[in-house]
Write a protein that holds these residues in place. Structure first.
Motif, PDB file in Angstrom:
ATOM      1  N   ILE A 144      29.008 -54.189   3.255  1.00 41.32           N
ATOM      2  CA  ILE A 144      29.711 -53.005   2.748  1.00 41.32           C
ATOM      3  C   ILE A 144      29.358 -52.773   1.282  1.00 41.32           C
ATOM      4  O   ILE A 144      29.030 -51.652   0.868  1.00 41.32           O
ATOM      5  CB  ILE A 144      31.235 -53.166   2.915  1.00 41.32           C
ATOM      6  CG1 ILE A 144      31.604 -53.186   4.401  1.00 41.32           C
ATOM      7  CG2 ILE A 144      31.978 -52.036   2.198  1.00 41.32           C
ATOM      8  CD1 ILE A 144      33.056 -53.530   4.667  1.00 41.32           C
ATOM      9  N   SER A 173      28.728 -41.494   4.118  1.00 41.53           N
ATOM     10  CA  SER A 173      29.032 -42.823   4.659  1.00 41.53           C
ATOM     11  C   SER A 173      30.021 -43.602   3.806  1.00 41.53           C
ATOM     12  O   SER A 173      30.564 -44.612   4.259  1.00 41.53           O
ATOM     13  CB  SER A 173      27.741 -43.642   4.791  1.00 41.53           C
ATOM     14  OG  SER A 173      26.814 -42.999   5.632  1.00 41.53           O
ATOM     15  N   LEU A 206      32.701 -46.734   5.011  1.00 47.91           N
ATOM     16  CA  LEU A 206      32.649 -48.103   4.500  1.00 47.91           C
ATOM     17  C   LEU A 206      33.950 -48.459   3.781  1.00 47.91           C
ATOM     18  O   LEU A 206      34.454 -49.581   3.906  1.00 47.91           O
ATOM     19  CB  LEU A 206      31.458 -48.260   3.551  1.00 47.91           C
ATOM     20  CG  LEU A 206      30.071 -48.075   4.176  1.00 47.91           C
ATOM     21  CD1 LEU A 206      28.995 -48.146   3.104  1.00 47.91           C
ATOM     22  CD2 LEU A 206      29.807 -49.111   5.255  1.00 47.91           C
ATOM     23  N   MET A 225      24.916 -51.375   9.460  1.00 55.81           N
ATOM     24  CA  MET A 225      25.867 -50.977   8.422  1.00 55.81           C
ATOM     25  C   MET A 225      25.263 -50.079   7.344  1.00 55.81           C
ATOM     26  O   MET A 225      25.985 -49.496   6.543  1.00 55.81           O
ATOM     27  CB  MET A 225      26.481 -52.215   7.766  1.00 55.81           C
ATOM     28  CG  MET A 225      27.464 -52.955   8.652  1.00 55.81           C
ATOM     29  SD  MET A 225      28.914 -51.951   9.060  1.00 55.81           S
ATOM     30  CE  MET A 225      29.824 -52.022   7.519  1.00 55.81           C
ATOM     31  N   THR A 244      23.730 -45.967  -0.049  1.00 59.16           N
ATOM     32  CA  THR A 244      24.129 -45.290   1.175  1.00 59.16           C
ATOM     33  C   THR A 244      24.443 -43.830   0.852  1.00 59.16           C
ATOM     34  O   THR A 244      24.747 -43.482  -0.291  1.00 59.16           O
ATOM     35  CB  THR A 244      25.367 -45.970   1.804  1.00 59.16           C
ATOM     36  OG1 THR A 244      25.569 -45.451   3.113  1.00 59.16           O
ATOM     37  CG2 THR A 244      26.618 -45.720   0.977  1.00 59.16           C
ATOM     38  N   CYS A 296      31.568 -48.594  12.051  1.00 54.35           N
ATOM     39  CA  CYS A 296      32.675 -48.848  11.122  1.00 54.35           C
ATOM     40  C   CYS A 296      34.012 -48.853  11.857  1.00 54.35           C
ATOM     41  O   CYS A 296      34.894 -49.670  11.557  1.00 54.35           O
ATOM     42  CB  CYS A 296      32.680 -47.802  10.013  1.00 54.35           C
ATOM     43  SG  CYS A 296      31.337 -47.992   8.806  1.00 54.35           S
TER      44      CYS A 296
END
Length: 235
Positions: A158, A170, A174, A80, A166, A92
């Motif tokens: 997440i 991305s 998420l 993730m 992140t 995802c």
């Protein structure tokens, strides 16, 4: 490719099941930890795309192998925080589909049920329609149990991705999983997010927002605030 071509044909279920079990055993053994996800992004992308294809075209096959599905669900959490865009996107998408399959009377479930109804009318088989309805109900139950067992951990990953750096590309991926969970059960998502440390302003604004675009903006602001904080603490 085979999942797309033969996934909806029940006569191929035994072969697809054997293929799924063999591919999963090899892949999940290879992806033994987070580092392996980073080292093999192409395998991650292909494998989770395969799972999404099967979930869309033959969800009953997945329901028949829920023990394996649970292993995949848990293992996918190791990816993730991947920085590889395509690999993270496929993971995802896998979680989005998993949540969608748990949503009773979701658009996805209705579409599948209608497709089976149409096939039943074409073949003159009323029993197939009844079996499709039963399969849909069972699917909702199995995937709901899966989310109740591991949904909190998924939400935690997440939030960790959004708060702890992140990459920008991305964030939308998420956010889409988070939104799917919101549509599944807002109250459960609220409970799960409260379990993890997150800014009070984000929590209040997110759950007070009636429209998806406003919730998306909240997630984006959370990520940007986290980036500013990380920059300040870095220097």
């Amino acid at each position: 490719m085979y999942a797309n071509e033969y996934g909806a044909m029940q006569s191929f279920d035994p072969y697809l099941k054997e293929c799924l079990l063999r591919v999963s055993k090899t892949t999940l053994t290879l992806l033994s930890n987070k580092q392996k996800f980073e080292e093999h992004p192409d395998i991650v992308e292909d494998y989770f795309e395969l799972m999404v294809s099967l979930m869309k075209r033959n969800p009953s096959l997945i329901v028949q192998n829920m023990a394996l599905m649970e292993k995949i669900f848990v293992k996918g959490l190791d990816g993730m925080l991947l920085h590889h865009r395509k690999a993270l996107e496929s993971i995802c998408h896998f979680y989005e589909c998993s949540i969608a399959l748990a949503k009773s009377r979701s658009h996805h479930s209705i579409a599948i049920l209608k497709r089976h109804h149409k096939e039943g009318e074409t073949q003159g088989s009323e029993s197939k329609i009844r079996n499709s309805s039963t399969s849909t109900n069972n699917r909702d139950i199995y995937f709901t149990k899966l989310l109740h067992s591991h949904g909190k951990t998924l939400v935690g990953h997440i939030l960790k991705g959004l708060i702890h750096g992140t990459v920008l590309s991305s964030v939308n991926k998420l956010e889409q999983v988070l939104e799917e969970f919101y549509q599944f059960n807002k109250d459960i998502l609220q409970e799960y997010i409260q379990f993890y440390p997150s800014p009070k302003e984000f929590f209040e604004m997110y759950f007070c927002s009636a429209q998806h675009k406003d919730r998306r903006k909240c997630v984006s602001e959370l990520w940007r605030a986290a980036q500013r904080y990380l920059l300040r603490t870095k220097y």
